[in-house]
Design an enzyme around this catalytic site. Structure first.
Site, mmCIF file in Angstrom:
data_model
loop_
_atom_site.group_PDB
_atom_site.id
_atom_site.type_symbol
_atom_site.label_atom_id
_atom_site.label_comp_id
_atom_site.label_asym_id
_atom_site.label_seq_id
_atom_site.Cartn_x
_atom_site.Cartn_y
_atom_site.Cartn_z
ATOM 1 N N ASP A 130 -2.132 9.004 -10.854
ATOM 2 C CA ASP A 130 -2.153 7.881 -11.787
ATOM 3 C C ASP A 130 -0.743 7.505 -12.236
ATOM 4 O OD1 ASP A 130 -4.880 7.820 -11.610
ATOM 5 O OD2 ASP A 130 -5.259 8.817 -13.536
ATOM 6 N N ASP B 152 0.861 -1.180 0.000
ATOM 7 C CA ASP B 152 0.000 0.000 0.000
ATOM 8 C C ASP B 152 0.898 1.231 0.000
ATOM 9 O OD1 ASP B 152 -3.048 0.779 0.633
ATOM 10 O OD2 ASP B 152 -1.698 2.217 1.596
ATOM 11 N N GLU C 246 -4.708 2.365 -4.144
ATOM 12 C CA GLU C 246 -3.238 2.280 -4.112
ATOM 13 C C GLU C 246 -2.765 0.970 -3.511
ATOM 14 O OE1 GLU C 246 -4.504 4.652 -0.383
ATOM 15 O OE2 GLU C 246 -5.203 4.257 -2.426
ATOM 16 N N ASN D 124 -2.505 12.841 -4.514
ATOM 17 C CA ASN D 124 -3.652 13.216 -5.357
ATOM 18 C C ASN D 124 -4.096 14.654 -5.062
ATOM 19 O OD1 ASN D 124 -4.129 11.041 -7.074
ATOM 20 N ND2 ASN D 124 -5.244 9.905 -5.506
#
Length: 599
Positions: free
Chosen positions: A451, A434, A477, A442
């Site tokens: 992305d 993770d 993620e 973000n």
């Protein structure tokens, strides 16, 4: 077989009934003397009665083969001043018996008779010969009595000759038949090869058509007699029977070969019915039972006309709909249609021509087979392109359904479906990854940067060890890597450490590294089947959050082992797993393996 097969009719069929419009005309290339007159009667008429006061027909009308007895008369004027004939020959066809009577000037009759089984086929075309009674200088006529004739050519092509060597087709004609057979062999091999690769019914039907045509040429053309002497009854039946089979297979072939949009379902069903009809009805008449002698010739011909009409209509309709296959059929069948029309005109008695014109059908057959082989090859390639495109589309759809659209890794659904298979293959180390503080990336740099970070993370986890490491994106993620082989924990840690380096190199402008936390479950391969995907995921998820709680950017792992009996201090761990598995859990900044001690 092509449309001409339906139109032309076999050698015994009535389409050739008028191949010689008059018995006086020389309609054959064979040397010999043609009948002067002919007649037909019931079974009770004797040779002597016909010799004295027979109802002879001596004009250009065609002999009849629909009454129990047919008569031929050869007058001595035919061979006056020449050597006297010694043999009779004619086209191979079914009959019950043939009797000869040499009529002298004083009324003496010298007779000789033969059953169908005694007729001798000649290795020079579809003919057979019989010896005559002695023909003397005083002989005024030879009368021939044919019982149960099944074919007009049996009568119209009858000849008297001096020697059996004078009978039969020329060497060039027989070589032509052999060439046609040779031309048919190659398409047969093509059909068999195509059918192995492309299991389409029309390929098998075309192979059956080619075999039927080969049989027809061998027997109807008399080529079989060069290699094997068969009874007249056998040769006379196999020729038209194979013809009927080929015609029926032609209709079935059309139903399967034409594109689906070139024919309606009703037309396809109709062509199947026409194919079955042609095999059964003309096939029955081709057997030429003596009980059906009066109708089998006409019945065969009329049944073929029915098939010809519907087959022609199906091709024209398919061409009107723009069928590519129908255009091939029309091109390949045009020479056969032309040969069939010529035969039909002679059969109607519109003109007289030599029997060598019949060989046009064999030449046209060779042309048809070549064109149809090209048509099948074209259809084969088209179908293969369609199947390849369908398989490619199916693979793409499968990939879309099993792959993560952003990273290209397997998605969770695909991983879960393959999980048992991967465990069986030795992937017994489960690493859950993770990204740390991904929401910050973000929010600060936008979803495009996020992305990019996910794509870079996927590339880092894929690594260069595709054989012994399988990566998947579970969502957001969160990623999973399954590993097998030696040093699995060390390799998992190396993958984790590669993530921030890969993201930094591929996503510029980040003010701090994007790290990852990892929870790893390692289980001996022999025990891996004891846990499901959810078991691995739940335990790895707990470890991964312990790593985050310990400061992030690290790996926390468990190495599970099997106990013979569990120690009391491990009761809580056993209660958690529900199995006889024990574990030692160790947060760490570097890979480290700790095995549980047996009680």
């Amino acid at each position: 077989m092509a449309l001409s097969v339906l139109l032309a009719g076999p050698i015994h069929a009535a389409a050739e009934d008028g191949a010689a419009a008059g018995v006086k005309a020389m309609v054959s290339d064979h040397p010999g003397f043609a009948p002067t007159c002919h007649a037909a009667s019931g079974e009770g008429t004797s040779i002597r009665a016909m010799a004295r006061n027979g109802a002879w027909v001596c004009d250009d009308r065609t002999p009849r083969a629909d009454l129990p007895v047919a008569w031929l008369r050869f007058d001595a004027e035919s061979w006056a001043g020449e050597e006297r004939p010694r043999h009779f020959f004619t086209r191979t066809a079914r009959h019950q018996a043939i009797a000869f009577a040499a009529l002298d000037a004083d009324g003496t009759l010298r007779t000789r008779s033969f059953t169908e089984a005694e007729a001798r086929p000649l290795p020079a075309g579809p003919i057979f010969a019989l010896p005559l009674p002695e023909i003397r200088e005083e002989t005024r006529a030879l009368i021939v009595r044919v019982e149960r004739p099944h074919s007009v050519p049996l009568l119209s092509e009858a000849r008297l000759i001096y020697d059996v060597e004078d009978a039969g087709w020329s060497e060039h004609a027989m070589m032509l038949l052999a060439m046609v057979i040779g031309m048919l062999i190659l398409p047969l091999f093509f059909d068999l090869s195509f059918f192995v690769v492309l299991r389409e019914k029309f390929v098998a039907l075309h192979a059956g058509m080619v075999l039927s045509m080969m049989t027809y040429v061998l027997f109807a053309g008399g080529l079989i007699s060069v290699f094997w002497t068969l009874p007249v009854a056998v040769g006379a039946v196999i020729g038209p029977l194979s013809y009927a089979m080929g015609c029926g297979l032609s209709a079935l072939f059309l139903a399967e070969f034409l594109e689906r949009d070139a024919q309606s379902p009703a037309m396809r069903r109709l062509m199947v019915a026409v194919g079955v009809w042609t095999i059964l009805v003309p096939g029955f008449f081709s057997l030429q039972w003596h009980a059906t002698q009066a109708i089998d010739d006409r019945g065969y011909f009329l049944a073929m006309l029915v098939a010809a009409f519907f087959t022609s209509f199906a091709i024209l309709r398919a061409m009107w709909r723009g069928s590519r296959s129908a255009r091939y059929l029309a091109l390949g069948w045009f020479p056969l249609i032309a040969a069939s029309i010529e035969r039909s005109l002679r059969g109607l008695g519109l003109y007289v021509g030599p029997s060598s014109l019949d060989q046009m059908l064999y030449v046209a057959t060779g042309i048809e087979v070549i064109v149809m082989s090209l048509a099948i090859a074209d259809r084969f390639l088209a179908l293969r392109r369609e199947r390849d495109a369908a398989l490619t589309e199916a693979r793409m759809l499968e990939q879309l359904s099993s792959r993560d659209a952003l990273t290209g890794l397997m998605n969770r659904r695909a991983l879960e479906s393959r999980f048992g298979e991967l465990l069986a293959q030795g992937f017994d180390t489960f690493a859950l990854v993770d990204l740390d503080r991904f929401k910050y990336v973000n929010d600060r740099y936008g979803h495009q940067a996020g992305d990019g970070a996910l794509i870079a993370c996927a590339a880092a986890l894929s690594g260069n060890d595709e054989r012994d490491a399988v990566a998947a994106r579970l969502g957001g993620e969160e990623f999973v890597v399954l590993l097998r082989g030696k040093r699995a924990l060390e390799r998992a840690e190396n993958l984790r450490r590669a993530i921030p380096l890969r993201i930094a190199s591929e996503v510029p402008g980040l003010d701090q590294p994007v790290t990852a936390s990892m929870g790893v479950i390692e289980l001996p391969r022999a025990s891996a089947h004891a846990l499901t995907f959810e078991d691995f995921y739940s335990r790895a998820d707990t470890l991964m959050y312990e790593a985050k709680a310990s400061g992030r950017n690290r790996m926390s792992y468990e190495k599970l082992t099997m106990f013979d009996s569990a120690p009391l201090s491990r009761a809580e761990a056993m209660a958690e797993t529900g199995t006889g598995l024990g574990a030692e859990r160790t947060p760490a900044g570097e890979p480290r393996t700790t095995g549980a001690r047996a009680a």
